[in-house]
Design a protein around this motif. Sequence first.
Motif, PDB file in Angstrom:
ATOM      1  N   VAL A   1      29.934  44.001  35.717  1.00 28.88           N
ATOM      2  CA  VAL A   1      30.812  44.637  36.834  1.00 28.88           C
ATOM      3  C   VAL A   1      30.907  45.812  36.408  1.00 28.88           C
ATOM      4  O   VAL A   1      31.411  46.416  35.341  1.00 28.88           O
ATOM      5  CB  VAL A   1      32.171  43.681  36.800  1.00 28.88           C
ATOM      6  N   CYS A   2      30.441  46.792  37.363  1.00 26.27           N
ATOM      7  CA  CYS A   2      30.786  48.233  37.293  1.00 26.27           C
ATOM      8  C   CYS A   2      30.371  48.960  35.870  1.00 26.27           C
ATOM      9  O   CYS A   2      29.353  48.868  35.254  1.00 26.27           O
ATOM     10  CB  CYS A   2      32.287  48.476  37.617  1.00 26.27           C
TER      11      CYS A   2
ATOM     12  N   GLU B   1      32.550  44.835  43.531  1.00 28.24           N
ATOM     13  CA  GLU B   1      33.796  44.586  42.502  1.00 28.24           C
ATOM     14  C   GLU B   1      35.121  44.345  43.498  1.00 28.24           C
ATOM     15  O   GLU B   1      35.202  45.138  44.264  1.00 28.24           O
ATOM     16  CB  GLU B   1      33.940  45.712  41.533  1.00 28.24           C
TER      17      GLU B   1
ATOM     18  N   GLY C   1      34.174  39.152  44.063  1.00 34.15           N
ATOM     19  CA  GLY C   1      35.070  39.804  43.202  1.00 34.15           C
ATOM     20  C   GLY C   1      36.458  39.560  43.515  1.00 34.15           C
ATOM     21  O   GLY C   1      36.783  39.670  44.612  1.00 34.15           O
TER      22      GLY C   1
ATOM     23  N   LYS D   1      35.038  41.354  33.600  1.00 27.09           N
ATOM     24  CA  LYS D   1      34.591  42.585  33.320  1.00 27.09           C
ATOM     25  C   LYS D   1      35.258  43.160  31.851  1.00 27.09           C
ATOM     26  O   LYS D   1      36.215  42.810  31.406  1.00 27.09           O
ATOM     27  CB  LYS D   1      35.376  43.592  34.236  1.00 27.09           C
TER      28      LYS D   1
ATOM     29  N   ALA E   1      34.481  38.463  38.331  1.00 31.70           N
ATOM     30  CA  ALA E   1      33.102  37.878  39.322  1.00 31.70           C
ATOM     31  C   ALA E   1      33.014  36.630  39.318  1.00 31.70           C
ATOM     32  O   ALA E   1      32.796  36.045  38.355  1.00 31.70           O
ATOM     33  CB  ALA E   1      31.857  38.570  38.767  1.00 31.70           C
TER      34      ALA E   1
END
Length: 165
Positions: free
Chosen positions: A144-145, A44, A84, A113, A99
């Motif tokens: 993402v995360c 990220e 990212g 995200k 991303a």
Amino acid sequence: MTALTLAAAQSISIAGDVAANIERHRVFMQAAAERGVQCLVFPELSLTGYEPSLAAALAIDPHDRVLAPLRDSARELRLTVVVGMPIRLAPEAGVSIGALVLAADGSLAVYIKQHLHPGEEVAFVAGQGGRALEFGSERIALAVCADFSHARPRKPAPVCTPPAC
């Protein structure tokens, strides 16, 4: 069936130094290509470091010329790369955690995200995600995360009643 080779780059970003981070990414890309990797995924905000206080100043349009060396390398190495970057989709838009998918064929796709961690809303706006990556018959969903821990509801299977069943 041909195997798809994926790799995750465990890179360290220099806070706010996009040019240096692009060059670091290119080194990872070369090493991955030499090992037969077809899709390389970076962390990220890998092109800037996770620096919310710098995000507004560093945010760019995904088509910005600064990304050309990465897109060129991806095409030359025949490697799809996910990097990212804080992005702005329009001049008046907020900053999102993006991303960017730099495909082996030269195309570009964007995943944004969707689920921000507490405190991230100070610097970022949530997005709508993006499409899955496709490698022949293989599909890879991006996240993402925090997006990884939020299941997307599936459409229920159609109900089939006799005599149609």
